[in-house]
Structures are given as structure tokens and as C-alpha cells.
Design a protein around this motif. Sequence first.
Motif, short mmCIF file in Angstrom:
data_model
loop_
_atom_site.label_atom_id
_atom_site.label_comp_id
_atom_site.label_asym_id
_atom_site.label_seq_id
_atom_site.Cartn_x
_atom_site.Cartn_y
_atom_site.Cartn_z
N THR A 89 30.58 34.13 59.57
CA THR A 89 30.12 34.08 60.95
C THR A 89 29.78 32.65 61.29
OG1 THR A 89 29.11 36.21 60.53
CG2 THR A 89 28.45 35.10 62.56
N LEU A 90 30.23 32.21 62.47
CA LEU A 90 29.86 30.87 62.90
C LEU A 90 28.55 30.97 63.67
CD1 LEU A 90 33.24 29.20 63.97
CD2 LEU A 90 32.06 29.14 61.78
N LEU A 91 27.50 30.40 63.10
CA LEU A 91 26.19 30.40 63.75
C LEU A 91 26.17 29.38 64.88
CD1 LEU A 91 23.94 30.62 60.57
CD2 LEU A 91 24.78 32.48 62.01
N TYR A 92 26.94 28.32 64.69
CA TYR A 92 27.20 27.40 65.79
C TYR A 92 28.69 27.12 65.79
CZ TYR A 92 27.65 23.41 68.81
OH TYR A 92 28.09 22.59 69.82
N ASP A 93 29.32 27.39 66.91
CA ASP A 93 30.76 27.28 67.07
C ASP A 93 31.01 26.04 67.94
OD1 ASP A 93 33.39 27.94 67.17
OD2 ASP A 93 33.11 29.87 68.16
N PRO A 94 31.84 25.11 67.47
CA PRO A 94 32.02 23.89 68.28
C PRO A 94 32.47 24.21 69.71
CG PRO A 94 33.53 23.94 66.40
CD PRO A 94 32.60 25.09 66.24
N LYS A 95 31.83 23.60 70.67
CA LYS A 95 32.14 23.86 72.07
C LYS A 95 33.31 23.02 72.56
CE LYS A 95 28.67 26.73 72.58
NZ LYS A 95 28.71 27.16 71.16
N THR A 96 33.64 21.98 71.82
CA THR A 96 34.74 21.08 72.20
C THR A 96 36.06 21.85 72.24
OG1 THR A 96 33.57 19.41 70.92
CG2 THR A 96 35.81 18.85 71.60
#
Length: 180
Positions: A89-96
Motif C-alpha cells: 500500500t502506498l501511504l503517500y503516492d507521488p502527486k507528480t
Amino acid sequence: MKEDPATNPDSALREVVFSEETIRHRVRELGREISREYSKTDRLVIIGVLKGSFLFMADLVRAIDTPHEVDFLMASSYGDATVSSGDVTLLYDPKTNLEGRAVLLVEDIVDTGATLSELIPRMEERGPSRVDVVTLLHKRLTDGMLEPRWVGFDAPKSFLVGYGLDHAEDFRHLPYIASL
Ligand code: IMP
Ligand code: MG
């Protein structure tokens, strides 16, 4: 003040494996190699895998003179390296937006390679022109695993701390890498 393992009270527990100076020298070399590999038209995005890569990432991007954007991702940690694909699971997924862009993933250490084998397909789903990996350390624990494009150092199999690497969230701040 500079950490001196000889005078630090809890240093009895650790032995320096890569000194601050050795790391600095190698990170500059990696920066030069990476700078040569990419050009402005690649629209490079450098993505640090949190938390372990934070110091390496900070030093590395300052050694790269190709224009690039910086982002991070944070994957859920799991104890079992045999976890099946898709479970991370990506707890923070790059927004770029990664579409059509060169992605460089920055890892602190590759151990079994399980983390990277989960993360690379996740990045590829987003349509980049290429995905490459730079890792500061590589333990080479699994045969036939994906080889990162750039490796800072082959590491001993012992548990390492410092320069971003932790043991139960301790020791990340050390400017050198030591074995416990
Ligand atoms: P892999 O998925 O087995 O390749 O493990 C990679 C992740 O495990 C790294 O990104 C680290 O977060 C952690 N890790 C593996 N070996 C060490 C170590 O010696 N010290 C600290 N963390 C480690
Ligand atoms: Mg990590």
C-alpha cells in the motif's frame, strides 16, 4: 557537533561500515553519473522512498545538475518479504504526473528486493518513459533479482543503521553507516 563513534556513549554497539567521507565521495560520483545519463528533455522526476532515503536523497539531488523535479513515496512496511505482488500500500503516492517522464527511484538499501519488485510496477502503471533505480546500499540477498541501475556500495549482510537507515526508528540521524 560531529558524531564520533569513539566518544559517543552508545557507540559500543556499533562499528562504522561507511564513514561520512566515504559516503560523501560516492554520492558525488553517483550524482555525476546520473547527470550524464539524463538530459532536460527526459523531464526527470526523482522519487525518494521514505523514510530511509531522506538523507541520501538530499545529498544526491544536490550532486545532480540535470534539471529535475523531486517527489517522494511511502510504502507500507511489511515484515514478510514473500508478500505477493499488489499487496503493498502506498501511504503517500507521488502527486507528480509521471506520464512520458523519466522516473528515478531512490532507495536506501535493497535487501531481498521485495520492496522494489512491488514499487517499480506501481510506477510503470503511470506511463513514464522509463523507470530506473539508484540505491545507496545493496545486500544482494536474492539471486536473480532486479539489478538497480546504480548502486552506491555492496553492503555486508549485517543490520545497518545511520544515514537514514533505522533500527526501530532510532539512529537515522547518524552521518555515517554502522552495523549494530
Ligand atoms: P527488501 O524489500 O527486502 O529489499 O528490503 C528493503 C527495505 O528493508 C529497505 O528499504 C529498508 O527499509 C529495510 N532494510 C533492509 N535491510 C536493512 C538494514 O540493514 N538496516 C535498516 N533497514 C533495512
Ligand atoms: Mg526503505
